[in-house]
Design a protein around this motif. Structure first.
Motif, PDB file in Angstrom:
ATOM      1  N   GLU A  66      23.704  24.956   4.102  1.00 25.85           N
ATOM      2  CA  GLU A  66      24.159  23.680   4.675  1.00 25.85           C
ATOM      3  C   GLU A  66      24.270  23.761   6.194  1.00 25.85           C
ATOM      4  O   GLU A  66      23.903  24.755   6.811  1.00 25.85           O
ATOM      5  CB  GLU A  66      25.462  23.261   3.991  1.00 25.85           C
ATOM      6  CG  GLU A  66      25.227  22.933   2.516  1.00 25.85           C
ATOM      7  CD  GLU A  66      26.470  22.456   1.797  1.00 25.85           C
ATOM      8  OE1 GLU A  66      26.355  22.121   0.605  1.00 25.85           O
ATOM      9  OE2 GLU A  66      27.564  22.417   2.406  1.00 25.85           O
ATOM     10  N   CYS A 117      29.612  15.254  -5.676  1.00 31.14           N
ATOM     11  CA  CYS A 117      29.350  16.274  -4.648  1.00 31.14           C
ATOM     12  C   CYS A 117      29.663  17.680  -5.149  1.00 31.14           C
ATOM     13  O   CYS A 117      29.125  18.654  -4.621  1.00 31.14           O
ATOM     14  CB  CYS A 117      30.165  15.984  -3.389  1.00 31.14           C
ATOM     15  SG  CYS A 117      29.592  14.518  -2.509  1.00 31.14           S
ATOM     16  N   SER A 120      26.334  18.956  -6.446  1.00 30.53           N
ATOM     17  CA  SER A 120      25.319  19.213  -5.415  1.00 30.53           C
ATOM     18  C   SER A 120      25.767  20.292  -4.439  1.00 30.53           C
ATOM     19  O   SER A 120      24.933  20.894  -3.783  1.00 30.53           O
ATOM     20  CB  SER A 120      25.034  17.960  -4.586  1.00 30.53           C
ATOM     21  OG  SER A 120      25.193  16.810  -5.327  1.00 30.53           O
ATOM     22  N   ARG A 121      27.094  20.479  -4.310  1.00 32.28           N
ATOM     23  CA  ARG A 121      27.599  21.413  -3.304  1.00 32.28           C
ATOM     24  C   ARG A 121      28.583  22.386  -3.968  1.00 32.28           C
ATOM     25  O   ARG A 121      29.799  22.276  -3.755  1.00 32.28           O
ATOM     26  CB  ARG A 121      28.299  20.639  -2.170  1.00 32.28           C
ATOM     27  CG  ARG A 121      27.449  19.557  -1.509  1.00 32.28           C
ATOM     28  CD  ARG A 121      28.187  18.911  -0.337  1.00 32.28           C
ATOM     29  NE  ARG A 121      28.373  19.821   0.776  1.00 32.28           N
ATOM     30  CZ  ARG A 121      29.101  19.554   1.864  1.00 32.28           C
ATOM     31  NH1 ARG A 121      29.731  18.400   1.975  1.00 32.28           N
ATOM     32  NH2 ARG A 121      29.229  20.438   2.828  1.00 32.28           N
ATOM     33  N   GLU A 238      15.822  10.059  -0.192  1.00 30.16           N
ATOM     34  CA  GLU A 238      15.704  10.911  -1.379  1.00 30.16           C
ATOM     35  C   GLU A 238      17.062  10.958  -2.059  1.00 30.16           C
ATOM     36  O   GLU A 238      18.036  11.472  -1.476  1.00 30.16           O
ATOM     37  CB  GLU A 238      15.340  12.313  -0.924  1.00 30.16           C
ATOM     38  CG  GLU A 238      14.213  12.955  -1.714  1.00 30.16           C
ATOM     39  CD  GLU A 238      13.974  14.343  -1.168  1.00 30.16           C
ATOM     40  OE1 GLU A 238      14.462  15.288  -1.784  1.00 30.16           O
ATOM     41  OE2 GLU A 238      13.362  14.436  -0.081  1.00 30.16           O
ATOM     42  N   ASP A 240      20.098  12.090  -4.018  1.00 29.23           N
ATOM     43  CA  ASP A 240      20.733  13.300  -4.541  1.00 29.23           C
ATOM     44  C   ASP A 240      21.454  12.893  -5.839  1.00 29.23           C
ATOM     45  O   ASP A 240      21.186  13.426  -6.904  1.00 29.23           O
ATOM     46  CB  ASP A 240      21.676  13.865  -3.474  1.00 29.23           C
ATOM     47  CG  ASP A 240      22.444  15.083  -3.954  1.00 29.23           C
ATOM     48  OD1 ASP A 240      22.370  15.422  -5.146  1.00 29.23           O
ATOM     49  OD2 ASP A 240      23.143  15.705  -3.131  1.00 29.23           O
ATOM     50  N   ALA A 265      24.889   9.875  -3.005  1.00 32.45           N
ATOM     51  CA  ALA A 265      24.534  10.827  -1.945  1.00 32.45           C
ATOM     52  C   ALA A 265      23.020  10.755  -1.816  1.00 32.45           C
ATOM     53  O   ALA A 265      22.302  10.830  -2.813  1.00 32.45           O
ATOM     54  CB  ALA A 265      24.977  12.237  -2.309  1.00 32.45           C
ATOM     55  N   ARG A 267      19.575  11.820   0.758  1.00 32.63           N
ATOM     56  CA  ARG A 267      19.060  12.583   1.901  1.00 32.63           C
ATOM     57  C   ARG A 267      18.024  11.784   2.676  1.00 32.63           C
ATOM     58  O   ARG A 267      17.161  11.144   2.077  1.00 32.63           O
ATOM     59  CB  ARG A 267      18.370  13.857   1.418  1.00 32.63           C
ATOM     60  CG  ARG A 267      19.301  14.952   1.099  1.00 32.63           C
ATOM     61  CD  ARG A 267      18.564  16.162   0.536  1.00 32.63           C
ATOM     62  NE  ARG A 267      19.461  16.878  -0.341  1.00 32.63           N
ATOM     63  CZ  ARG A 267      20.467  17.642   0.092  1.00 32.63           C
ATOM     64  NH1 ARG A 267      20.663  17.819   1.387  1.00 32.63           N
ATOM     65  NH2 ARG A 267      21.271  18.232  -0.767  1.00 32.63           N
ATOM     66  N   LYS A 270      16.741  16.177   6.565  1.00 35.17           N
ATOM     67  CA  LYS A 270      17.758  17.216   6.336  1.00 35.17           C
ATOM     68  C   LYS A 270      19.158  16.635   6.203  1.00 35.17           C
ATOM     69  O   LYS A 270      20.115  17.342   5.898  1.00 35.17           O
ATOM     70  CB  LYS A 270      17.777  18.201   7.513  1.00 35.17           C
ATOM     71  CG  LYS A 270      16.590  19.147   7.573  1.00 35.17           C
ATOM     72  CD  LYS A 270      16.849  20.233   8.632  1.00 35.17           C
ATOM     73  CE  LYS A 270      17.456  19.646   9.887  1.00 35.17           C
ATOM     74  NZ  LYS A 270      17.788  20.446  10.999  1.00 35.17           N
ATOM     75  N   THR A 271      19.288  15.322   6.526  1.00 32.66           N
ATOM     76  CA  THR A 271      20.623  14.735   6.604  1.00 32.66           C
ATOM     77  C   THR A 271      21.055  14.146   5.264  1.00 32.66           C
ATOM     78  O   THR A 271      20.364  13.298   4.705  1.00 32.66           O
ATOM     79  CB  THR A 271      20.648  13.633   7.675  1.00 32.66           C
ATOM     80  OG1 THR A 271      20.120  14.180   8.872  1.00 32.66           O
ATOM     81  CG2 THR A 271      22.054  13.112   7.905  1.00 32.66           C
ATOM     82  N   ARG A 272      22.200  14.603   4.782  1.00 29.09           N
ATOM     83  CA  ARG A 272      22.717  14.106   3.510  1.00 29.09           C
ATOM     84  C   ARG A 272      23.882  13.166   3.810  1.00 29.09           C
ATOM     85  O   ARG A 272      24.851  13.557   4.457  1.00 29.09           O
ATOM     86  CB  ARG A 272      23.177  15.294   2.667  1.00 29.09           C
ATOM     87  CG  ARG A 272      23.671  14.942   1.282  1.00 29.09           C
ATOM     88  CD  ARG A 272      23.967  16.226   0.532  1.00 29.09           C
ATOM     89  NE  ARG A 272      24.601  15.987  -0.747  1.00 29.09           N
ATOM     90  CZ  ARG A 272      25.898  15.731  -0.910  1.00 29.09           C
ATOM     91  NH1 ARG A 272      26.695  15.657   0.134  1.00 29.09           N
ATOM     92  NH2 ARG A 272      26.396  15.553  -2.123  1.00 29.09           N
ATOM     93  N   ILE A 274      26.725  10.233   2.317  1.00 30.01           N
ATOM     94  CA  ILE A 274      27.413   9.772   1.110  1.00 30.01           C
ATOM     95  C   ILE A 274      28.090   8.437   1.394  1.00 30.01           C
ATOM     96  O   ILE A 274      28.400   8.111   2.543  1.00 30.01           O
ATOM     97  CB  ILE A 274      28.469  10.781   0.583  1.00 30.01           C
ATOM     98  CG1 ILE A 274      29.537  11.083   1.639  1.00 30.01           C
ATOM     99  CG2 ILE A 274      27.796  12.055   0.113  1.00 30.01           C
ATOM    100  CD1 ILE A 274      30.712  11.902   1.107  1.00 30.01           C
TER     101      ILE A 274
END
Ligand code: AMP
Length: 281
Positions: A66, A117, A120-121, A238, A240, A265, A267, A270-272, A274
């Motif tokens: 991240e 999240c 995903s994280r 994209e 998530d 969420a 993308r 590279k930026t995600r 929410i």
């Protein structure tokens, strides 16, 4: 405004406030302030005598792939903005102060961290609840202020405070948006001009969800598809996740009933980003 770099310094500051009979509010942040942060600070100022803002980019809540290293930082700008809204103290510790050698204790909320999240994280919320517990123990605030923008985070913290009998009030304030609806976020600076323009689809999809619910749609699958289609047909977006879940237990739903959250969420490169909205059916 006092700037404290050590736990001893901020504890001294809070001790002075208490000795003067003041209540203390805490606004935990990772800095790079925008109007969302400033709104939390102003609200904290309205209901507490002294306001402490913590400014700490917590490495524990970032995954290995991240954006910890790139996360935007500008302490002088942040300090000036906080001073402007009347913040009384900033607590901005270095990593060694928060996680000295030998640190090995973590706070973990289960269940609701296994969705959205949390999926995903992995490890993200364990990092959040650990650092927020530390901040609560360090500052011992009467009230702590969080944004609805990070809805799951707010729910996880409320759960932790309730389950561990932490003696403070958690206040959650509405999401502050740009004029075109995009939720303010320190990460918005990562977006290119084109991505920034396309990112308005997030808010538009949440509005479409709300409108469909108002028209009487209750089928969670249909509502979810409506949002996913809007987002997926936007260049560069994209998905998530896009989920519609019950509040506060974050359970999957077939039909909307009671309090429900639509959370997403997405993308852009590279930026995600929410965002979310809560409806009462
Ligand atoms: P951050 O610095 O992004 O970790 O955010 C610090 C606090 O500000 C968290 O409680 C966030 O939920 C809150 N926050 C961030 N963006 C917004 C926003 N657009 N509106 C309201 N609160 C926000």
């Amino acid at each position: 405004m006092r700037v404290c770099r050590t736990i001893a310094e901020i504890r001294n500051f809070v001790r002075e406030c208490r000795a003067a009979g003041q209540t203390v509010g805490l606004v935990p942040t990772m800095g790079y302030f925008h109007e969302g942060h400033l709104t939390l600070m102003r609200e904290a100022k309205k209901s507490c005598d002294a306001v402490v803002v913590s400014l700490y980019i917590n490495p524990l809540q970032f995954g290995p792939k991240e954006d910890f290293a790139e996360y935007p930082r500008d302490f002088d700008r942040d300090a000036a903005m906080a001073r402007e809204v009347g913040v009384d103290a900033i607590f901005a510790p270095p990593d060694e102060e928060m996680y000295p050698e030998g640190f090995c204790t973590y706070v973990e909320v289960t269940g609701i961290t296994g969705r959205l999240c949390g999926l995903s994280r992995p490890g993200h919320f364990r990092g959040v609840t650990t650092v927020v517990s530390k901040l609560f123990n360090i500052v011992r605030p009467d009230r702590a202020f969080f944004g609805q923008k990070d809805a799951q985070q707010a729910m996880v913290i409320q759960r932790m405070v309730q389950d561990l009998n932490m003696d403070l009030e958690v206040v959650v304030l509405p999401t502050v948006r740009e004029e075109d609806g995009l939720a303010m976020s320190s990460r918005n600076v990562y977006l290119s001009v084109e991505q920034r323009r396309n990112a308005t689809v997030l808010y538009r999809s949440l509005c479409a969800f709300r409108e469909a619910v108002e028209r009487g749609e209750r089928d969670a699958g249909k509502l979810r598809r409506l949002m996913v289609e809007m987002i997926s047909s936007t260049p560069g977006a994209e998905v998530d996740y896009v989920e519609i879940l019950s509040v506060p237990f974050l359970e999957p739903l077939e039909k909307l009933r009671g309090r429900c959250i639509a959370a997403l969420a997405v993308r852009f490169g590279k930026t995600r980003l929410i965002d979310n909205t809560i409806v009462e059916v």
